[in-house]
Design a protein around this motif. Structure first.
Motif, PDB file in Angstrom:
ATOM      1  N   ILE A  22      12.460   7.554 -27.742  1.00 30.58           N
ATOM      2  CA  ILE A  22      11.041   7.699 -28.058  1.00 30.58           C
ATOM      3  C   ILE A  22      10.953   7.923 -29.561  1.00 30.58           C
ATOM      4  CG2 ILE A  22       8.939   9.001 -27.636  1.00 30.58           C
ATOM      5  CD1 ILE A  22      10.220   9.919 -24.966  1.00 30.58           C
ATOM      6  N   VAL A  25       7.159  10.101 -32.890  1.00 37.06           N
ATOM      7  CA  VAL A  25       6.258  11.069 -32.256  1.00 37.06           C
ATOM      8  C   VAL A  25       5.703  11.971 -33.355  1.00 37.06           C
ATOM      9  CG1 VAL A  25       6.068  12.962 -30.599  1.00 37.06           C
ATOM     10  CG2 VAL A  25       7.602  11.027 -30.119  1.00 37.06           C
ATOM     11  N   THR A  31       4.416  18.088 -26.309  1.00 35.30           N
ATOM     12  CA  THR A  31       5.648  17.536 -25.742  1.00 35.30           C
ATOM     13  C   THR A  31       5.622  17.497 -24.224  1.00 35.30           C
ATOM     14  OG1 THR A  31       6.637  19.734 -25.884  1.00 35.30           O
ATOM     15  CG2 THR A  31       7.092  18.198 -27.704  1.00 35.30           C
ATOM     16  N   ILE A  34       6.405  14.165 -22.645  1.00 35.62           N
ATOM     17  CA  ILE A  34       7.811  13.758 -22.647  1.00 35.62           C
ATOM     18  C   ILE A  34       8.513  14.350 -21.425  1.00 35.62           C
ATOM     19  CG2 ILE A  34      10.010  13.874 -23.882  1.00 35.62           C
ATOM     20  CD1 ILE A  34       8.381  13.968 -26.500  1.00 35.62           C
ATOM     21  N   LEU A  47      18.607  10.801 -23.688  1.00 37.51           N
ATOM     22  CA  LEU A  47      17.266  10.840 -24.266  1.00 37.51           C
ATOM     23  C   LEU A  47      17.388  11.092 -25.757  1.00 37.51           C
ATOM     24  CD1 LEU A  47      14.138  10.975 -24.091  1.00 37.51           C
ATOM     25  CD2 LEU A  47      14.395  13.437 -23.716  1.00 37.51           C
ATOM     26  N   VAL A  49      14.808  11.486 -29.038  1.00 37.33           N
ATOM     27  CA  VAL A  49      13.417  11.674 -29.434  1.00 37.33           C
ATOM     28  C   VAL A  49      13.375  11.825 -30.949  1.00 37.33           C
ATOM     29  CG1 VAL A  49      11.366  13.126 -29.238  1.00 37.33           C
ATOM     30  CG2 VAL A  49      12.863  12.854 -27.272  1.00 37.33           C
ATOM     31  N   VAL A  80      17.725  14.861 -30.849  1.00 42.77           N
ATOM     32  CA  VAL A  80      16.406  15.055 -31.439  1.00 42.77           C
ATOM     33  C   VAL A  80      16.533  14.786 -32.931  1.00 42.77           C
ATOM     34  CG1 VAL A  80      14.518  16.656 -31.872  1.00 42.77           C
ATOM     35  CG2 VAL A  80      15.748  16.746 -29.687  1.00 42.77           C
TER      36      VAL A  80
END
Length: 159
Positions: A22, A25, A31, A34, A47, A49, A80
């Motif tokens: 993703i 953002v 969040t 998500i 994942l 992000v 992240v």
């Protein structure tokens, strides 16, 4: 303005999704969506992000403590990008860690994503910042993330 996401219509398309990235953002988006998307993708193992500190929209709610059913994710990896250790980001990561019993790697980096306009989304490249985390700052973030997690926690890399 508010937007509610209920991924019922696309649930069958998410059933076999293994990796999700993703990008872009806005830092002031909530969040919760998500986490809702994670719950709709039961096979998701990885994942990534990217929180974009330069992108902003109308003021949003950053509360990851919003009430919803406790889900267990099958994530093995969480990355992240754009992590700068603000409370809502740390809370977001911790919530995913608590709900992911087989999580092996958490990679938190202070960087950004550069888009290759010719290749669209295929051309995303993660660029790391040259941030130096001070030892006391690093320990504070790691303590916050692992506090209250009784089981073995994943390997956490903070860059």
């Amino acid at each position: 303005m508010q937007m509610w996401i209920k991924p019922v219509a696309i649930r069958s398309q998410l059933n076999h999704l293994k990796k999700l990235f993703i990008a872009n953002v806005a830092m002031n988006w909530g969040t919760f969506w998500i986490l809702t998307l994670l719950a709709a993708a039961p096979a998701l193992e990885s994942l990534h992000v990217h929180f974009d500190s330069e992108k902003a929209s109308a003021p949003g709610l950053l509360d990851v403590q919003a009430e919803h059913h406790q889900h267990h994710y099958h994530l093995k990896e969480l990355m992240v990008v754009g992590f700068n250790a603000v409370a809502w980001q740390t809370g977001f990561v911790k919530r995913i860690m608590q709900a992911s019993p087989i999580l092996e790697h958490v990679h938190l980096l202070d960087g950004h994503v550069v888009e290759d306009e010719e290749r669209e989304l295929v051309g995303l490249e993660i660029v790391r910042s040259r941030r130096e985390w001070h030892q006391c700052e690093r320990l504070e973030v790691l303590d916050e993330l692992t506090d209250g997690i009784s089981s073995l926690h994943p390997k956490i890399v903070l860059e």
